[in-house]
Design an enzyme around this catalytic site. Sequence first.
Site, PDB file in Angstrom:
ATOM      1  N   GLU A  84      24.349 -22.624   7.753  1.00 52.19           N
ATOM      2  CA  GLU A  84      24.331 -21.529   6.398  1.00 52.19           C
ATOM      3  C   GLU A  84      23.992 -20.786   6.430  1.00 52.19           C
ATOM      4  O   GLU A  84      24.044 -19.810   6.998  1.00 52.19           O
ATOM      5  CB  GLU A  84      22.720 -22.424   6.401  1.00 52.19           C
ATOM      6  N   ASN A 173      15.106 -20.227   1.095  1.00 51.49           N
ATOM      7  CA  ASN A 173      16.403 -20.801   1.488  1.00 51.49           C
ATOM      8  C   ASN A 173      17.516 -19.827   0.758  1.00 51.49           C
ATOM      9  O   ASN A 173      17.711 -19.181   2.448  1.00 51.49           O
ATOM     10  CB  ASN A 173      16.068 -22.597   0.688  1.00 51.49           C
ATOM     11  N   ASN A 224      18.304 -24.181  -4.812  1.00 45.34           N
ATOM     12  CA  ASN A 224      18.937 -23.983  -4.108  1.00 45.34           C
ATOM     13  C   ASN A 224      19.576 -22.910  -4.013  1.00 45.34           C
ATOM     14  O   ASN A 224      18.826 -21.574  -3.135  1.00 45.34           O
ATOM     15  CB  ASN A 224      19.559 -25.360  -3.268  1.00 45.34           C
ATOM     16  N   ASP A 270      24.137 -26.590  -4.070  1.00 41.80           N
ATOM     17  CA  ASP A 270      24.165 -25.894  -2.809  1.00 41.80           C
ATOM     18  C   ASP A 270      24.170 -24.233  -3.351  1.00 41.80           C
ATOM     19  O   ASP A 270      23.695 -24.435  -3.628  1.00 41.80           O
ATOM     20  CB  ASP A 270      24.312 -26.361  -1.546  1.00 41.80           C
TER      21      ASP A 270
END
Length: 342
Positions: A84, A173, A224, A270
């Site tokens: 990520e 995030n 996100n 995402d």
Amino acid sequence: MKTLPKPLCNVGLITMLLLSVAGCEQKSSQASASSSVAVASSADATMSSMAAGAACEGVAPSGDLTAVRIEAANTTRTEPGLYEGPVWINDSLYFSDFVFSEGFPSRIQKLDASGQMTTAIEDSGSNGLAVDNNGLLVAGTHKYKSVSRYNLVTGERTSVAQTFNGNVFNSPNDIAITEDGIVYFTDPAFQTAAAPGGQEKTGVYRVALDGTVTLVDDTISNPNGITLSPNEDVLYVNGGGEQGVLRAYAIVDGQPQAGKDLVTGINVPDGMAVDCLGNIYLTEHLTRKLRVFNPAGEQIAQATVDANLTNAAFGGPEGTTLFLTGAGALWKIDLAITGSAY
């Protein structure tokens, strides 16, 4: 987002575009059948393109793009997990590497120009990454339920944002940082079990230069991806799961205004990146797709990879390589345009 050329234009132009988006009902024929796209008028879209591209040399992508897996970066873990938060710093790509076991243990990996992968920070507890105007790494850290800053040389961690209304966050995030240091981040509930506590709702937050945290939006379920337009006068956020949205917030006098849905019907959106023309590179997690939208919300390009997809960032020697992170894998797409390093 210092890596993007700053357009020499009236920053109000893109704000005007956003205000026009809310009432527009034209649908893009290029988007997938499951998506409905809010499209501005051709005149406003042209103004936006001119504004975003005034200081940008490059050609926007179109059609089907080819993503090449970087075999040297394949995961060495035996447990399932995700890569990520890619970020390009000093000729290397950094990204989080976490697994799904208790606490979601995470480390920050480094892929250098020679293709060698090493561990930069062993126990980072991180998800999304960004780089601030001092060259320090900023991370959404589910381990600490906060936004953290890491010194890549010493590994030292300090806090950027720890609480809101007296409570820790859920699982910070993705991150976007303005050139003068204002931090925006999303706080979904994906890794909320990593540590005790959290917020009543998932949300999008702004951290002022003095550290004051304010809520931007708490109406998106599990927000996100987050990014800024090249002029930093539009904040983009996605979220919402299987019927997700890409939402745009005009930034006026440094403050984000009410958001308008730019694209709807996105399947589990995402992470995101933007290029210097203002095109938005959005990853769909479960469909393993990259979708590229222009500032008016029209889909102009796409790519498919061979594992679940998480995030995107520009880098490489010329700044024209788009790196993609996913389930234990990295990919790259060579483009003819530069963009954001995270």
